[in-house]
Design a protein around this motif. Sequence first.
Motif, PDB file in Angstrom:
ATOM      1  N   PRO A  78      56.033  49.756  25.534  1.00  0.00           N
ATOM      2  CA  PRO A  78      56.269  48.581  26.436  1.00  0.00           C
ATOM      3  C   PRO A  78      56.842  47.430  25.829  1.00  0.00           C
ATOM      4  N   ASP A  79      57.605  46.428  26.264  1.00  0.00           N
ATOM      5  CA  ASP A  79      58.371  45.513  25.674  1.00  0.00           C
ATOM      6  C   ASP A  79      57.162  44.336  25.880  1.00  0.00           C
ATOM      7  N   ILE A  80      56.161  44.452  26.789  1.00  0.00           N
ATOM      8  CA  ILE A  80      55.191  43.431  27.119  1.00  0.00           C
ATOM      9  C   ILE A  80      53.909  44.404  27.954  1.00  0.00           C
ATOM     10  N   ALA A  81      52.678  43.764  27.432  1.00  0.00           N
ATOM     11  CA  ALA A  81      51.576  44.432  28.059  1.00  0.00           C
ATOM     12  C   ALA A  81      50.584  43.395  28.695  1.00  0.00           C
ATOM     13  N   LEU A  82      50.009  43.854  29.919  1.00  0.00           N
ATOM     14  CA  LEU A  82      49.081  42.716  30.509  1.00  0.00           C
ATOM     15  C   LEU A  82      47.682  43.681  30.681  1.00  0.00           C
TER      16      LEU A  82
ATOM     17  N   ALA B  88      51.450  39.817  39.890  1.00  0.00           N
ATOM     18  CA  ALA B  88      52.794  40.074  40.558  1.00  0.00           C
ATOM     19  C   ALA B  88      53.846  39.021  40.360  1.00  0.00           C
ATOM     20  N   ALA B  89      53.499  37.790  40.722  1.00  0.00           N
ATOM     21  CA  ALA B  89      54.198  36.861  40.361  1.00  0.00           C
ATOM     22  C   ALA B  89      54.762  36.612  38.941  1.00  0.00           C
ATOM     23  N   PHE B  90      53.849  37.171  37.899  1.00  0.00           N
ATOM     24  CA  PHE B  90      54.346  37.212  36.385  1.00  0.00           C
ATOM     25  C   PHE B  90      55.662  38.339  36.239  1.00  0.00           C
ATOM     26  N   ILE B  91      55.321  39.471  37.046  1.00  0.00           N
ATOM     27  CA  ILE B  91      56.284  40.693  36.735  1.00  0.00           C
ATOM     28  C   ILE B  91      57.624  40.175  37.432  1.00  0.00           C
ATOM     29  N   ARG B  92      57.423  39.336  38.550  1.00  0.00           N
ATOM     30  CA  ARG B  92      58.472  38.999  39.162  1.00  0.00           C
ATOM     31  C   ARG B  92      59.727  38.171  38.368  1.00  0.00           C
ATOM     32  N   ARG B  93      59.000  37.337  37.554  1.00  0.00           N
ATOM     33  CA  ARG B  93      59.738  36.515  36.840  1.00  0.00           C
ATOM     34  C   ARG B  93      60.514  37.141  35.431  1.00  0.00           C
ATOM     35  N   LEU B  94      60.113  38.433  35.127  1.00  0.00           N
ATOM     36  CA  LEU B  94      60.591  39.150  34.111  1.00  0.00           C
ATOM     37  C   LEU B  94      61.929  39.543  34.216  1.00  0.00           C
TER      38      LEU B  94
ATOM     39  N   GLU C  14      55.323  45.910  46.118  1.00  0.00           N
ATOM     40  CA  GLU C  14      55.942  46.848  47.026  1.00  0.00           C
ATOM     41  C   GLU C  14      56.323  46.462  48.491  1.00  0.00           C
ATOM     42  N   ARG C  15      55.458  45.162  48.937  1.00  0.00           N
ATOM     43  CA  ARG C  15      55.568  44.819  50.316  1.00  0.00           C
ATOM     44  C   ARG C  15      56.784  43.849  50.236  1.00  0.00           C
ATOM     45  N   GLU C  16      57.307  43.433  49.147  1.00  0.00           N
ATOM     46  CA  GLU C  16      58.341  42.422  49.032  1.00  0.00           C
ATOM     47  C   GLU C  16      59.710  42.934  49.013  1.00  0.00           C
ATOM     48  N   SER C  17      60.508  42.182  49.596  1.00  0.00           N
ATOM     49  CA  SER C  17      62.011  42.861  49.475  1.00  0.00           C
ATOM     50  C   SER C  17      62.804  42.657  48.322  1.00  0.00           C
ATOM     51  N   SER C  18      62.563  41.431  47.505  1.00  0.00           N
ATOM     52  CA  SER C  18      63.200  41.212  46.449  1.00  0.00           C
ATOM     53  C   SER C  18      63.235  42.366  45.464  1.00  0.00           C
ATOM     54  N   GLU C  19      64.437  42.670  44.741  1.00  0.00           N
ATOM     55  CA  GLU C  19      64.370  43.660  43.684  1.00  0.00           C
ATOM     56  C   GLU C  19      63.952  43.286  42.367  1.00  0.00           C
ATOM     57  N   LEU C  20      63.049  43.771  41.741  1.00  0.00           N
ATOM     58  CA  LEU C  20      62.504  43.686  40.434  1.00  0.00           C
ATOM     59  C   LEU C  20      63.711  43.676  39.294  1.00  0.00           C
TER      60      LEU C  20
ATOM     61  N   VAL D 198      42.596  45.809  40.792  1.00  0.00           N
ATOM     62  CA  VAL D 198      43.376  44.662  40.633  1.00  0.00           C
ATOM     63  C   VAL D 198      44.776  45.108  40.238  1.00  0.00           C
ATOM     64  N   VAL D 199      45.161  45.956  39.334  1.00  0.00           N
ATOM     65  CA  VAL D 199      46.540  46.297  39.010  1.00  0.00           C
ATOM     66  C   VAL D 199      47.215  47.198  39.969  1.00  0.00           C
ATOM     67  N   LEU D 200      46.429  47.874  40.981  1.00  0.00           N
ATOM     68  CA  LEU D 200      46.942  48.428  41.894  1.00  0.00           C
ATOM     69  C   LEU D 200      47.390  47.519  43.139  1.00  0.00           C
ATOM     70  N   GLU D 201      46.444  46.406  43.187  1.00  0.00           N
ATOM     71  CA  GLU D 201      46.748  45.503  44.185  1.00  0.00           C
ATOM     72  C   GLU D 201      48.055  44.655  44.040  1.00  0.00           C
ATOM     73  N   ALA D 202      48.198  44.454  42.762  1.00  0.00           N
ATOM     74  CA  ALA D 202      49.344  43.696  42.258  1.00  0.00           C
ATOM     75  C   ALA D 202      50.428  44.562  42.577  1.00  0.00           C
ATOM     76  N   ILE D 203      50.692  45.955  42.304  1.00  0.00           N
ATOM     77  CA  ILE D 203      51.559  46.815  42.819  1.00  0.00           C
ATOM     78  C   ILE D 203      51.774  46.882  44.252  1.00  0.00           C
ATOM     79  N   ARG D 204      50.792  46.808  45.022  1.00  0.00           N
ATOM     80  CA  ARG D 204      50.974  46.696  46.308  1.00  0.00           C
ATOM     81  C   ARG D 204      51.754  45.412  46.917  1.00  0.00           C
ATOM     82  N   ILE D 205      51.453  44.370  46.423  1.00  0.00           N
ATOM     83  CA  ILE D 205      52.151  43.060  46.505  1.00  0.00           C
ATOM     84  C   ILE D 205      53.514  43.159  46.467  1.00  0.00           C
TER      85      ILE D 205
END
Length: 273
Positions: A145-149, A258-264, A109-115, A100-107
């Motif tokens: 880490p500042d936060i962990a999931l 992935a959506a959670f990380i995008r909002r950090l 990676e496929r997006e163009s927006s910068e984290l 699941v974590v690897l799949e989140a990273i893939r999601i």
Amino acid sequence: QIGGWDPQVLVGQRVLVLGRDGDVPGVIGKKAIHLMQAEERRKSSRVNQLWVDVGAEDRDAVVALGVRVGDPMVISQGMVRLAGELIASRAIDDRIGAFVVLEAIRILERESSELLASATAVATVQEEIGYQGGGARPSAYALKPDIALVVDVTFSTDVPDIDKKEVGEHSLGGGPVLSRGSAAHNNVFEMLAEVADLEGIPHTIQASPRATRTDADGIHLTRSGVPTGLISVPNRYMHSPNEVVNLDDLFHTAQLIAAFIRRLNPEVDFTPR
């Protein structure tokens, strides 16, 4: 035994002994039911009543196979597709968390927006035997880490003979399960729940007032404390050779992460107010 196995599911299973010279196949044996007295038949199996038969005639033959005292073994069981979106496999708890974590990273990676935040994926060992975080504790200590999931599995309650009053109502296909409790930071939980609602991701909530029995227990107490969230995948028949999960739940969990990380971003503050 390594981990929390139910001896009842071990009887008659094929195994692989991880020997010095390679994997050695074997079977877990027990006295045949025909040879048991009536009282014996009514009793549950215990680990010390079982043995592993690798086909060797004597001790020397076992040594010749490269098997030594202390060699671990695993159930020899592959993954199979069931009806619908279900799969069954050994070791879903908790290899599925790594997937699941690897799949989140893939999601991501496929997006163009910068984290606006950096994310590190970690797969650790000894969660089943470490009791206080296993390999996750030194990983969190090193990474600061500042936060962990934390991603794990939890009990799917859509089967007979489970008390939903005790463990809640979580079904296969119902989406990720978000934990609330002493090891799960409330602000992290609230953000996860908010993101799930905004993204239209189905989810349920689980109360974990004390220990979660996951890596979250060790991570949240590392150094001066780490705000930690726990996301779980509903899982049937936990700690058996055939654990069952729903593929939709896996991808919904990855999407939530992935959506959670995008909002950090640097402005996000998990300090309780």
